[in-house]
Design an enzyme around this catalytic site. Structure first.
Site, PDB file in Angstrom:
ATOM      1  CB  ALA A  75      -0.942  -0.007   1.194  1.00 43.71           C
ATOM      2  CB  THR A  76       4.204   2.129   1.344  1.00 42.69           C
ATOM      3  OG1 THR A  76       3.884   1.859   2.705  1.00 42.69           O
ATOM      4  CG2 THR A  76       5.143   3.319   1.275  1.00 42.69           C
ATOM      5  CG  ASN A 155      -3.342   3.422  10.042  1.00 48.11           C
ATOM      6  OD1 ASN A 155      -3.895   4.338   9.435  1.00 48.11           O
ATOM      7  ND2 ASN A 155      -2.165   3.557  10.606  1.00 48.11           N
ATOM      8  CD  GLN A 183      -5.562  -1.206   8.735  1.00 49.37           C
ATOM      9  OE1 GLN A 183      -6.203  -2.206   9.095  1.00 49.37           O
ATOM     10  NE2 GLN A 183      -4.276  -1.070   9.003  1.00 49.37           N
ATOM     11  CB  ALA A 204      -1.097  -9.372   0.339  1.00 51.52           C
ATOM     12  CG  HIS A 205       1.338  -6.707   5.304  1.00 49.48           C
ATOM     13  ND1 HIS A 205       1.415  -6.250   6.592  1.00 49.48           N
ATOM     14  CD2 HIS A 205       1.580  -5.633   4.527  1.00 49.48           C
ATOM     15  CE1 HIS A 205       1.706  -4.958   6.594  1.00 49.48           C
ATOM     16  NE2 HIS A 205       1.803  -4.558   5.337  1.00 49.48           N
ATOM     17  CB  CYS A 330       9.930   4.900  19.119  1.00 51.00           C
ATOM     18  SG  CYS A 330       9.511   4.253  20.716  1.00 51.00           S
TER      19      CYS A 330
HETATM   20  C1  PLP Z   1      -0.414  -0.714   6.560  1.00 53.14           C
HETATM   21  C2  PLP Z   1      -0.943   0.473   5.875  1.00 53.14           C
HETATM   22  C3  PLP Z   1      -0.258   1.050   4.795  1.00 53.14           C
HETATM   23  C4  PLP Z   1       1.085   0.553   4.321  1.00 53.14           C
HETATM   24  O1  PLP Z   1       0.985  -0.695   3.719  1.00 53.14           O
HETATM   25  P1  PLP Z   1       2.301  -1.518   3.314  1.00 53.14           P
HETATM   26  O2  PLP Z   1       1.808  -2.598   2.433  1.00 53.14           O
HETATM   27  O3  PLP Z   1       2.854  -2.026   4.593  1.00 53.14           O
HETATM   28  O4  PLP Z   1       3.208  -0.595   2.615  1.00 53.14           O
HETATM   29  C5  PLP Z   1      -0.830   2.141   4.172  1.00 53.14           C
HETATM   30  N1  PLP Z   1      -2.015   2.629   4.576  1.00 53.14           N
HETATM   31  C6  PLP Z   1      -2.692   2.099   5.603  1.00 53.14           C
HETATM   32  C7  PLP Z   1      -4.014   2.697   5.993  1.00 53.14           C
HETATM   33  C8  PLP Z   1      -2.182   1.016   6.283  1.00 53.14           C
HETATM   34  O5  PLP Z   1      -2.864   0.507   7.311  1.00 53.14           O
END
Ligand code: PLP
Length: 397
Positions: A75-76, A155, A183, A204-205, A330
């Site tokens: 997602a990043t 999130n 999310q 996916a994760h 942190c």
């Molecule tokens: C986890 C998350 C991301 C980042 O996703 P990655 O796949 O870890 O890069 C971006 N936006 C939201 C809202 C998230 O919860």
């Protein structure tokens, strides 16, 4: 049944891979290792077929055409590709972007980067429950606005934004609408046409798939979105994202989407019951606790709670057999209170003593019962210690 400690309740940070997802991925590590771009032999064809099957599984879950799904590393990357890719290709039309202060850093920092290059960004506020007002979006759009980016579900506090209303406004004003749905997708219903969404990020994760694979939905008609790529090279993913496809990860993402679609309704009911049990257990067991974020416009598995009169760090270390997140992060130099909690008006002190619970597919009722007991007992004990300490400080003993 014996509990396995520590208990994982941090499913907004990441989720374990579902064994069914792992089994679907397994053959693609060793036997079916082909490059999906290899056109001259069976190894390549097999890989390509697997990728196209996964593309269908993703598309099905979010109600779009498989051609509108671009695979990324997560997602990043999807957020970066959207914001920077739209900025580059629509620069002639305008230099203005609208987003929200509680977005993920992948969105906020992409916007900040663009500000260095002359873009103007409106960061909209949220109310005390974490919701943004569609009227604020309407008022923020100018004739220079090229993109509105509002996350589907937060999130940290799990709040679900009014995506359909915002989508309608953006469509009327002919401004592209992106949602970081990381999310939301796989957890709550998502349909790009119904919501008038033009771009959507996912990974996916967060839905019981592997880390390092995600997708971006890019609308192909009414309107056709044009994105400048960030990765140049072999022209994979219709030129939007070059680089050999992560076939194994993509197969996992596809399977994760299929399972999420099938089980969403029953799983949501189960998670909501567990979440409400956790909330009531904590609220009934302790005075001076507050829930952060809207109570019902909220992901079923999310609970974000502030505990007054306890020291945040002490609380987290005392709860060492339950994996949760705190309301502070942190940085290299200090512990900063969460900017999301700050945005809804939580004081720095209270943000430090806040806990985010993220319940997920593999959490059980026994685990929730255990967590309630541990949290109530720990907060009581820490508060007692604090009051003894304060009393002795006052009397000078
Ligand atoms: C986890 C998350 C991301 C980042 O996703 P990655 O796949 O870890 O890069 C971006 N936006 C939201 C809202 C998230 O919860």
């Amino acid at each position: 049944m014996a509990l396995n400690l520590p208990i994982y309740m941090d499913n907004h940070a990441t989720t374990p891979c579902d064994p069914r997802v792992f089994e679907a991925m397994r053959p693609f590590f060793i036997e079916r290792f082909g490059n999906a771009a290899s056109r001259n032999h069976q190894f390549g064809w097999q890989a390509e077929e697997a990728v196209e099957n996964a593309r269908k599984q993703v598309a099905e879950l979010i109600g779009v055409s498989p051609k509108e799904v671009v695979f990324t590393s997560g997602a990043t990357e999807s957020d970066n590709l959207t914001i920077k890719g739209v900025a580059e290709n629509y620069r002639e039309r305008g230099n203005h972007i609208v987003t929200v202060i509680t977005e993920h850093k992948a969105v906020l920092d992409s916007c900040k980067r663009l500000e260095k290059y002359g873009f103007k960004v409106a960061y909209l506020p949220v109310d005390s429950e974490g919701l943004i007002s569609p009227d604020d979006v309407k008022a923020a759009i100018t004739d220079k606005t090229i993109l509105v980016s509002v996350m589907m579900a937060n999130n940290e506090i799990g709040v679900i934004q009014p995506i359909a209303e915002i989508g309608k406004i953006c469509r009327e004003r002919e401004v592209l609408f992106h949602t970081d749905a990381t999310q939301g997708i796989g957890k709550i219903p998502f349909n790009a046409d119904e919501l008038n969404v033009d771009l959507a990020s996912m990974t996916a994760h967060k839905i019981y798939g592997p880390k390092g694979t995600g997708a971006l939905y890019v609308r192909r008609k009414n309107p056709r979105v044009s994105l400048a790529s960030m990765m140049d090279g072999g022209g994979h993913e219709r030129g939007m994202r070059s680089g050999t496809l992560n076939v194994t990860g993509i197969v996992g993402l596809g399977k994760a989407c299929e399972i999420a679609g099938e089980e969403m309704a029953s799983e949501n009911e189960r998670l909501l019951t567990l979440r409400e049990k956790l909330r009531k257990g904590i609220e009934n067991g302790l005075p001076d606790v507050s829930i952060n974020g809207h109570l019902t416009k909220r992901l079923p598995g999310n609970l974000n709670v502030s505990f007054a009169h306890v020291e945040g760090e002490l609380l987290l270390t005392s709860l060492n057999d339950i994996a949760v997140s705190s309301g502070a992060a942190c940085t290299s130099t200090s512990i900063e209170p969460s900017y999301v909690l700050k945005a809804i008006g939580v004081s720095d002190e209270l943000a430090h003593s806040s806990i985010r619970f993220g319940l997920g597919r593999f959490n059980t009722e026994e685990e929730v019962d255990y967590a309630i007991g541990r949290v109530v007992e720990t907060v009581r004990k820490l508060r007692e210690l604090a009051s003894v300490w304060e009393a002795s400080a006052k009397t000078g003993i």
